[in-house]
Design a protein around this motif. Sequence first.
Motif, PDB file in Angstrom:
ATOM      1  N   ARG A   3      18.800  -0.498 -25.681  1.00 62.31           N
ATOM      2  CA  ARG A   3      17.628  -0.761 -24.858  1.00 62.31           C
ATOM      3  C   ARG A   3      17.017  -2.083 -25.298  1.00 62.31           C
ATOM      4  O   ARG A   3      16.896  -2.343 -26.491  1.00 62.31           O
ATOM      5  CB  ARG A   3      16.619   0.366 -25.005  1.00 62.31           C
ATOM      6  N   CYS A   4      16.627  -2.914 -24.338  1.00 63.11           N
ATOM      7  CA  CYS A   4      15.936  -4.159 -24.640  1.00 63.11           C
ATOM      8  C   CYS A   4      14.581  -3.809 -25.245  1.00 63.11           C
ATOM      9  O   CYS A   4      13.846  -2.987 -24.698  1.00 63.11           O
ATOM     10  CB  CYS A   4      15.750  -4.995 -23.375  1.00 63.11           C
ATOM     11  N   GLU A   5      14.240  -4.428 -26.382  1.00 65.31           N
ATOM     12  CA  GLU A   5      13.019  -4.080 -27.096  1.00 65.31           C
ATOM     13  C   GLU A   5      11.772  -4.705 -26.476  1.00 65.31           C
ATOM     14  O   GLU A   5      10.665  -4.410 -26.916  1.00 65.31           O
ATOM     15  CB  GLU A   5      13.144  -4.473 -28.561  1.00 65.31           C
ATOM     16  N   THR A   7      11.677  -5.715 -22.593  1.00 64.14           N
ATOM     17  CA  THR A   7      11.551  -5.330 -21.188  1.00 64.14           C
ATOM     18  C   THR A   7      11.910  -3.878 -20.918  1.00 64.14           C
ATOM     19  O   THR A   7      11.587  -3.351 -19.860  1.00 64.14           O
ATOM     20  CB  THR A   7      12.444  -6.212 -20.302  1.00 64.14           C
ATOM     21  N   GLY A   8      12.608  -3.223 -21.851  1.00 63.23           N
ATOM     22  CA  GLY A   8      12.966  -1.825 -21.665  1.00 63.23           C
ATOM     23  C   GLY A   8      14.216  -1.602 -20.838  1.00 63.23           C
ATOM     24  O   GLY A   8      14.519  -0.466 -20.469  1.00 63.23           O
ATOM     25  N   ASN A  71       4.042  -7.222 -21.343  1.00 64.00           N
ATOM     26  CA  ASN A  71       5.088  -6.189 -21.326  1.00 64.00           C
ATOM     27  C   ASN A  71       4.789  -5.085 -22.326  1.00 64.00           C
ATOM     28  O   ASN A  71       5.698  -4.435 -22.836  1.00 64.00           O
ATOM     29  CB  ASN A  71       6.448  -6.819 -21.654  1.00 64.00           C
ATOM     30  N   SER A  72       3.537  -4.828 -22.611  1.00 63.59           N
ATOM     31  CA  SER A  72       3.167  -3.874 -23.659  1.00 63.59           C
ATOM     32  C   SER A  72       3.622  -2.444 -23.359  1.00 63.59           C
ATOM     33  O   SER A  72       3.818  -1.653 -24.280  1.00 63.59           O
ATOM     34  CB  SER A  72       1.659  -3.899 -23.887  1.00 63.59           C
ATOM     35  N   ALA A  73       3.825  -2.099 -22.117  1.00 65.09           N
ATOM     36  CA  ALA A  73       4.233  -0.738 -21.767  1.00 65.09           C
ATOM     37  C   ALA A  73       5.673  -0.451 -22.187  1.00 65.09           C
ATOM     38  O   ALA A  73       6.021   0.706 -22.424  1.00 65.09           O
ATOM     39  CB  ALA A  73       4.088  -0.515 -20.270  1.00 65.09           C
ATOM     40  N   THR A  74       6.512  -1.472 -22.319  1.00 67.13           N
ATOM     41  CA  THR A  74       7.924  -1.253 -22.623  1.00 67.13           C
ATOM     42  C   THR A  74       8.337  -1.772 -23.997  1.00 67.13           C
ATOM     43  O   THR A  74       9.520  -1.770 -24.311  1.00 67.13           O
ATOM     44  CB  THR A  74       8.806  -1.931 -21.556  1.00 67.13           C
ATOM     45  N   SER A  76       9.144  -2.030 -27.981  1.00 65.26           N
ATOM     46  CA  SER A  76       9.579  -1.090 -29.014  1.00 65.26           C
ATOM     47  C   SER A  76       8.467  -0.956 -30.054  1.00 65.26           C
ATOM     48  O   SER A  76       7.551  -1.780 -30.110  1.00 65.26           O
ATOM     49  CB  SER A  76      10.864  -1.570 -29.669  1.00 65.26           C
TER      50      SER A  76
END
Length: 85
Positions: A3-5, A7-8, A71-74, A76
């Motif tokens: 998983r991209c850390e 963008t998710g 992008n704080s929602a996605t 890591s």
Amino acid sequence: MQRCEITGVGIITGNQISHSHRLSRRAWRPNLQLTTITVNGTAVRVKVCPKALKTLKGLNESETIKFLRANSATLSSKVAKALNK
């Protein structure tokens, strides 16, 4: 799990279709690249997809922090921890 850390972006599953139209399950994995970004003076090694890497390429540290907050929602947990220091 891959998983991209930032963008998710993760693994996508679906069917592989043969010439005779038989279906079998398969997975499309993201093209993750290992890179180091500086967040609040701390170097953080992250796995990111090429789209996020191209966005981060020309940014200075304050612009990087702004991009990460957008992008704080996605994010890591280790990137979010470095961002909140």
